[in-house]
Write an enzyme that holds these catalytic residues in place. Structure first.
Site, mmCIF file in Angstrom:
data_model
loop_
_atom_site.group_PDB
_atom_site.id
_atom_site.type_symbol
_atom_site.label_atom_id
_atom_site.label_comp_id
_atom_site.label_asym_id
_atom_site.label_seq_id
_atom_site.Cartn_x
_atom_site.Cartn_y
_atom_site.Cartn_z
ATOM 1 N N GLY A 18 0.789 -1.227 0.000
ATOM 2 C CA GLY A 18 0.000 0.000 0.000
ATOM 3 C C GLY A 18 0.815 1.268 0.000
ATOM 4 N N HIS A 19 2.100 1.166 -0.171
ATOM 5 C CA HIS A 19 2.970 2.341 -0.032
ATOM 6 C C HIS A 19 3.965 2.405 -1.182
ATOM 7 C CE1 HIS A 19 5.846 5.060 2.106
ATOM 8 N NE2 HIS A 19 4.735 5.488 2.660
ATOM 9 N N PHE A 20 3.736 2.759 -2.258
ATOM 10 C CA PHE A 20 2.586 3.286 -2.963
ATOM 11 C C PHE A 20 2.264 2.370 -4.133
ATOM 12 C CE2 PHE A 20 4.579 6.940 -0.964
ATOM 13 C CZ PHE A 20 3.510 7.560 -0.356
#
Length: 104
Positions: A18-20
């Site tokens: 989730g990053h990124f």
């Protein structure tokens, strides 16, 4: 006292998901956690119970992508502070200071 070790964050580490999305980079908190654990172990804390320390300063200089192998070098002082540098080859990734409580 000083030392050096290798840090490797697995390319499938959940923080990358989730990053990124589309351009994964390692969150700074994961990088600092790895550094704190490595320094704590080198200073004699157990892997399951790292020394409680304070992050006095931290500066992130370059992003870390999946699968990169990092080198952590550190130097401790008599006052309990530990200066650290993280690099990927010649590229500087992060630098900072930890404050580790002195043993009674």
């Amino acid at each position: 006292m000083s030392g050096e070790t290798t840090l490797f964050i697995a390319p499938d580490h959940p923080a990358f998901a989730g990053h990124f999305p589309g351009m994964p980079i390692l969150p700074g908190v994961v990088l600092l956690d790895a550094a704190v654990h490595a320094v704590s172990q080198a200073l004699g804390a157990s892997a399951s119970s790292p020394a409680i320390c304070q992050i006095s300063s931290a500066k992130f200089l370059s992003p870390v992508g999946p699968g990169e192998t990092l080198s952590l070098s550190w130097t401790s002082s008599a006052s309990g502070s530990v200066r650290f540098d993280i690099a990927c080859g010649s590229r500087k990734i992060a630098t900072g200071t930890l404050v580790v409580p002195l043993a009674p």
